[in-house]
Design a protein around this motif. Structure first.
Motif, PDB file in Angstrom:
ATOM      1  N   VAL A  10      90.697  46.756   8.050  1.00 38.34           N
ATOM      2  CA  VAL A  10      89.619  47.702   8.338  1.00 38.34           C
ATOM      3  C   VAL A  10      89.546  47.979   9.832  1.00 38.34           C
ATOM      4  CG1 VAL A  10      87.142  48.056   8.258  1.00 38.34           C
ATOM      5  CG2 VAL A  10      88.289  46.997   6.341  1.00 38.34           C
ATOM      6  N   LEU A  11      89.661  46.909  10.591  1.00 42.01           N
ATOM      7  CA  LEU A  11      89.554  47.065  12.039  1.00 42.01           C
ATOM      8  C   LEU A  11      90.680  47.944  12.565  1.00 42.01           C
ATOM      9  CD1 LEU A  11      87.593  46.060  14.152  1.00 42.01           C
ATOM     10  CD2 LEU A  11      89.238  44.307  14.745  1.00 42.01           C
ATOM     11  N   ASP A  14      92.092  57.058  22.023  1.00 40.72           N
ATOM     12  CA  ASP A  14      92.237  57.804  23.271  1.00 40.72           C
ATOM     13  C   ASP A  14      91.366  57.271  24.374  1.00 40.72           C
ATOM     14  OD1 ASP A  14      92.443  60.971  21.523  1.00 40.72           O
ATOM     15  OD2 ASP A  14      93.919  59.399  21.911  1.00 40.72           O
ATOM     16  N   ASN A  15      90.398  56.507  24.016  1.00 37.00           N
ATOM     17  CA  ASN A  15      89.397  56.197  25.033  1.00 37.00           C
ATOM     18  C   ASN A  15      89.255  54.725  25.330  1.00 37.00           C
ATOM     19  OD1 ASN A  15      88.117  58.863  25.579  1.00 37.00           O
ATOM     20  ND2 ASN A  15      87.972  58.789  23.359  1.00 37.00           N
ATOM     21  N   SER A  16      90.202  53.929  24.892  1.00 31.29           N
ATOM     22  CA  SER A  16      90.024  52.498  25.178  1.00 31.29           C
ATOM     23  C   SER A  16      90.123  52.266  26.670  1.00 31.29           C
ATOM     24  CB  SER A  16      91.052  51.665  24.434  1.00 31.29           C
ATOM     25  OG  SER A  16      92.252  52.354  24.309  1.00 31.29           O
ATOM     26  N   GLN A  72      86.587  66.075  16.484  1.00 38.03           N
ATOM     27  CA  GLN A  72      87.142  64.747  16.256  1.00 38.03           C
ATOM     28  C   GLN A  72      86.028  63.733  16.031  1.00 38.03           C
ATOM     29  OE1 GLN A  72      88.605  62.326  19.559  1.00 38.03           O
ATOM     30  NE2 GLN A  72      90.631  62.538  18.679  1.00 38.03           N
ATOM     31  N   SER A  88      84.755  52.024  23.491  1.00 37.41           N
ATOM     32  CA  SER A  88      85.646  53.179  23.407  1.00 37.41           C
ATOM     33  C   SER A  88      84.914  54.367  22.827  1.00 37.41           C
ATOM     34  CB  SER A  88      86.843  52.857  22.526  1.00 37.41           C
ATOM     35  OG  SER A  88      87.413  51.657  22.927  1.00 37.41           O
ATOM     36  N   LEU A 103      91.419  55.326  14.726  1.00 33.04           N
ATOM     37  CA  LEU A 103      90.706  56.584  14.854  1.00 33.04           C
ATOM     38  C   LEU A 103      90.983  57.152  16.227  1.00 33.04           C
ATOM     39  CD1 LEU A 103      87.214  55.751  13.351  1.00 33.04           C
ATOM     40  CD2 LEU A 103      88.977  57.156  12.337  1.00 33.04           C
ATOM     41  N   ASN A 104      91.215  58.406  16.254  1.00 30.33           N
ATOM     42  CA  ASN A 104      91.597  59.009  17.526  1.00 30.33           C
ATOM     43  C   ASN A 104      90.554  58.803  18.602  1.00 30.33           C
ATOM     44  OD1 ASN A 104      94.074  59.940  16.827  1.00 30.33           O
ATOM     45  ND2 ASN A 104      93.259  61.775  15.859  1.00 30.33           N
ATOM     46  N   CYS A 105      89.304  58.912  18.196  1.00 31.18           N
ATOM     47  CA  CYS A 105      88.282  58.813  19.238  1.00 31.18           C
ATOM     48  C   CYS A 105      88.315  57.460  19.909  1.00 31.18           C
ATOM     49  CB  CYS A 105      86.890  59.069  18.645  1.00 31.18           C
ATOM     50  SG  CYS A 105      86.392  57.860  17.424  1.00 31.18           S
ATOM     51  N   VAL A 106      88.808  56.467  19.172  1.00 29.93           N
ATOM     52  CA  VAL A 106      88.846  55.144  19.761  1.00 29.93           C
ATOM     53  C   VAL A 106      90.125  54.960  20.567  1.00 29.93           C
ATOM     54  CG1 VAL A 106      88.946  52.698  19.252  1.00 29.93           C
ATOM     55  CG2 VAL A 106      87.413  54.169  17.982  1.00 29.93           C
ATOM     56  N   VAL A 133      89.914  51.459  11.960  1.00 36.32           N
ATOM     57  CA  VAL A 133      88.915  51.950  12.909  1.00 36.32           C
ATOM     58  C   VAL A 133      89.553  52.202  14.266  1.00 36.32           C
ATOM     59  CG1 VAL A 133      86.915  51.252  14.246  1.00 36.32           C
ATOM     60  CG2 VAL A 133      86.929  50.915  11.792  1.00 36.32           C
ATOM     61  N   GLN A 134      90.377  51.263  14.667  1.00 38.61           N
ATOM     62  CA  GLN A 134      90.945  51.402  15.993  1.00 38.61           C
ATOM     63  C   GLN A 134      91.945  52.531  16.056  1.00 38.61           C
ATOM     64  OE1 GLN A 134      92.140  47.367  16.642  1.00 38.61           O
ATOM     65  NE2 GLN A 134      90.424  46.983  18.011  1.00 38.61           N
ATOM     66  N   GLU A 176      85.150  61.562  12.794  1.00 36.20           N
ATOM     67  CA  GLU A 176      85.490  60.142  12.774  1.00 36.20           C
ATOM     68  C   GLU A 176      84.287  59.211  12.838  1.00 36.20           C
ATOM     69  OE1 GLU A 176      88.434  59.788  15.830  1.00 36.20           O
ATOM     70  OE2 GLU A 176      89.992  60.341  14.398  1.00 36.20           O
TER      71      GLU A 176
END
Lengths: 535, 253
Positions: free
Chosen positions: A336-337, A348-350, B178, B120, A343-346, A340-341, B182
């Motif tokens: 699951v994690l 791209d922004n880490s 996005q 994030s 996901l693009n929004c995540v 989630v990770q 999401e």
């Protein structure tokens, strides 16, 4: 007969409590003969009589000639009656002594205490102190009672035990009362997160019941264990005081033993023996009862714990559906994690700092190091014989060559330092000899070689290395020159190497890093720095 | 609208439709709440496990203090009882530690990992916000030029502004889309993620308490008077206490 002394007082009290009886008696006495005795006089009659007998018998004996057949019997009778009186006296003395010293010291004010001070009491106290010291230094006193000593030891152990039990059990109860609701709350919170609001709300009802067992447990424990034990604990000081007094009397008696017998020594002996006997008898009873109470309380405690555990188990049991293995839990969660990770929004922004510096790294090719022959014992012995002890150093960790003329070192390899500077003049890079090859390594990777401390140092260094692994792995260098504008900042030359102490400034701003170079510290802008990895 | 004196008070032109904005706020709000919940739960669980450990430590202290007392030396019955109690307490401590470890592994660690995703997300939202600001700014510029009279240089500037606007607008819309897509997925994933933790937590507690119940149940069997009920013991205690109070050496309160 001697018991009358105590009941007499109680009887007086009882009479007061029942006024109708008193009035009845009074009425009777009114109608009866005028010379009828009242209650008090009636009670005292036996005592008076007992005291009369010795006198009577004594007179009788004195007036009987020794040759008379009855003389013997008279003599015995007289002795017996005297004994009775003595016994009564001693018993009375015991009770009186106990009563006298039982009085609560807290009732006495300072004034009362001061008024009690006089020559007599001071001399008594000082005599006792010297006797006590005598016993301490010269060993046992001449007067000893083993039974008493045994009982007293038991008494003290019981007191300590009860006191500890009260303290520890109270503390444990406190913790139970803290921990169980907390655990429950966590479960409910976790349930809230892991379920949708609409379904499965029935759970919360059963869970709240689990709070109650804790509550019941607390009240039962108080009633069955803590209250009796505390009450018991409060009973200890009384006998304790008497034990102290007995010891004082013992000292007095002891001091008289050395001298000749007299009235004073007689009194001391009588007092000591009275107190001793009373204490021995009653301490035994006390200890037995106390021990019974203690074991009862412990049993109750254990039973209550069992019940508490059962109700907690039952409360939680209503919720468990299908048992799951731990391994499958982590599988599910990792999956699951990952989703989630991903996901693009995540993705791209880490915001990790390593990623931000990635741009400097992308173009660097992977360096293929030529196979370097490792240091052997031959090399090491050559070093040891050629160079003196001050010049010998040991590699703290694995060093990889990154520049021209650098050499590779494995952890623990021995090197001799030829020169403590490099061609460019930097003192942090040293020219060393491994016995095999010569080249440059960073001085921070070397430590002085001490064969005696080798094993211990290794362990320590390993620890240090692990600590700083993540940081010292990345040595940074200034991509551009930077001019410090204040003394908080550090000026950098192009390509100057710096060691980073902190990856943010005092306000948490990640754009400025605290760096150190050539012994100076200051802040430098993060985007001026590039990373050099030593893998 | 140049006759309106208070240009500052003019509301920003709605370049993002209200419904979209509302949806966004709602989804993001849910996620913010989830973040808060996760953080709080992590703290609470840590507190709870610490309290559990303190509990078993103090329980062990009871029996250890009892054992170390010379009282037990002479009294065989008491010694037996206290030794059995000590064994039980130490096993309680061991099981408790194990339970805490289990909880640590299956609940607290996953909580932490889940929580680490939020920075994030927040960054993404911030970037969208930035993009929105840029978009608004450039849109305003375009509109400003559109309102001016259509002279040559103005037209050129207008065209340029429109060119600048386009990529920014696209960027914002991409980010917005996005996130809108999401965020609900993220929010929904919590169910699958946390249910195993929940089950594991419950199970750990059940196992622990049933073990404890067994241990203490066995212990009560071993006691020297297993038959007595609580009331009997209470009465006996009262009787003994009054017996003690009747002794002459005991102080009258």
């Amino acid at each position: 007969i001697a018991q009358h002394h105590i009941p007499k007082k109680q009887l007086k009290v009882e009479v007061i409590l029942e006024p109708h009886e008193v009035s009845l008696l009074w009425q009777c006495s009114k109608f009866c003969k005028p010379n009828l005795l009242d209650m008090g006089s009636l009670m005292i009659k036996p005592i008076q009589r007992v005291m009369k007998y010795p006198l009577l018998l004594c007179e009788l004996r004195n007036s009987t000639p020794p040759s008379h057949p009855d003389y013997r019997a008279l003599d015995d009778a007289f002795a017996a009656v005297k004994d009775i009186n003595v016994n009564i006296n001693e018993l009375k003395r015991r009770k009186d002594l106990v009563l006298k010293y039982k009085k609560n010291d807290e009732d006495e004010s300072l004034k009362d205490k001061l008024s009690k001070l006089n020559i007599h009491s001071i001399s008594k106290k000082s005599k006792r102190v010297t006797n006590h010291l005598k016993i301490l230094t010269r060993g046992e006193s001449q007067v000893k009672d083993n039974t008493f000593n045994r009982e007293e030891k038991l008494f003290r152990s019981l007191e300590k035990t009860v006191r500890h039990c009260v303290k520890n059990i109270s503390l444990c109860l406190q913790h139970i009362q803290d921990a169980m609701p907390l655990a429950l709350q966590s479960v409910m919170d976790l349930q809230e997160i892991s379920h949708n609001k609409d379904d499965e709300m029935g759970y919360s009802g059963t869970l709240s019941n689990a709070l109650n067992p804790c509550h019941d447990f607390a009240s039962h424990l108080q009633r069955l264990t803590l209250t009796p034990l505390s009450a018991l604990l409060s009973l200890f000081p009384g006998p304790h005081k008497l034990i102290q007094k007995r010891y004082d009397k013992l000292l007095d008696y002891n001091s008289y033993l050395q001298r000749s017998a007299g009235d004073e020594s007689d009194l001391a002996k009588k007092e000591y023996e009275a107190l001793n006997a009373q204490l021995v008898e009653e301490l035994q009873a006390f200890n037995q009862a106390a021990r019974r109470i203690l074991s009862n309380c412990l049993c109750s405690f254990i039973t209550l714990l069992r019940d508490l555990m059962l109700s907690a188990q039952q409360a939680y049991s209503t919720l468990v559906p299908v048992p799951l293995l731990i391994s499958s839990i982590s599988e599910i969660q990792n999956r699951v994690l990952e989703e989630v990770q991903n996901l693009n929004c995540v993705k791209d922004n880490s915001a990790t700092f390593i990623e931000r510096k990635l741009s400097f790294e992308k173009k660097k090719p992977v360096q293929i190091l030529p196979e370097m022959p490792r240091q052997t014992d031959v090399h090491r012995s050559k070093l040891l014989s050629t160079y003196s002890a001050e010049e010998l150093y040991q590699a703290k960790r694995k060093c990889n060559a990154t520049q021209e003329y650098d050499i590779n070192l494995l952890e623990g390899e021995l090197v001799a330092v030829i020169e403590q500077r490099d061609p460019l003049g930097s003192t942090s890079r040293w020219l060393v000899d491994t016995g095999n090859v010569k080249g440059y390594v960073y001085s921070s990777f070397l430590k002085p070689y001490n064969p005696a401390k080798m094993h211990r140092m290794d362990a320590e260094n390993r620890f240090c290395d692990d600590d700083f692994e993540n940081i010292s792995l990345f040595i940074f260098y200034a991509v551009h020159a930077f001019q410090a504008r204040s003394d908080q900042e550090l000026s950098l030359q192009e390509y100057q190497r710096v060691h980073i102490l902190r990856f943010c400034d005092l306000s948490g701003n990640k754009e400025w890093w605290l760096a150190e170079a050539q012994g100076q510290k200051g802040y430098v802008p993060a985007n001026y720095l590039g990373k050099m990895t030593y893998a | 609208m140049s006759w309106i004196p208070f240009k500052i008070g003019q509301p920003k032109k709605q370049i993002v439709p209200k419904t979209v904005e509302r949806d966004f706020e709602r989804e993001y709000g849910k996620l913010q709440q989830l973040e808060e919940q996760t953080r709080r739960l992590q703290k609470d669980m840590k507190k709870s496990t610490d309290a559990d450990l303190a509990l078993s430590k103090s329980a062990v202290k009871i029996s250890v203090d009892l054992l170390s007392n010379p009282l037990c030396e002479q009294d065989q019955d008491l010694l037996n009882m206290v030794t059995a109690l000590d064994t039980a307490m130490k096993r309680m401590d061991a099981f408790n530690q194990e339970k805490v470890n289990q909880i640590q592994k299956t609940v607290i660690e996953p909580l932490k990992k889940f929580g680490s995703v939020f920075p994030s997300l927040n960054m993404a939202v911030k970037r969208r916000e930035q993009a929105l600001q840029d978009y608004r700014r450039l849109q305003a510029k375009v509109e400003k030029y559109e309102e001016k009279e259509k002279t040559g240089p103005v037209l050129a500037k207008l065209h340029q502004a429109r060119e600048e606007l386009r990529p920014v607008r696209e960027d914002f819309e991409a980010k917005n889309r996005q996130l809108l897509e999401e965020m609900p997925r993220f929010y929904g994933s919590r169910l699958d993620y946390f249910q195993p933790s929940f089950e594991s937590l419950i199970r750990a507690q059940v196992v622990y308490y049933s073990e404890m119940h067994k241990i203490f149940g066995d212990l009560t069997q071993q006691l020297d008077q297993p038959g007595h009920s609580d009331e009997q013991r209470e009465r006996e205690n009262e009787a003994k206490l009054s017996e003690l109070r009747a002794l002459s050496i005991v102080a009258d309160d």
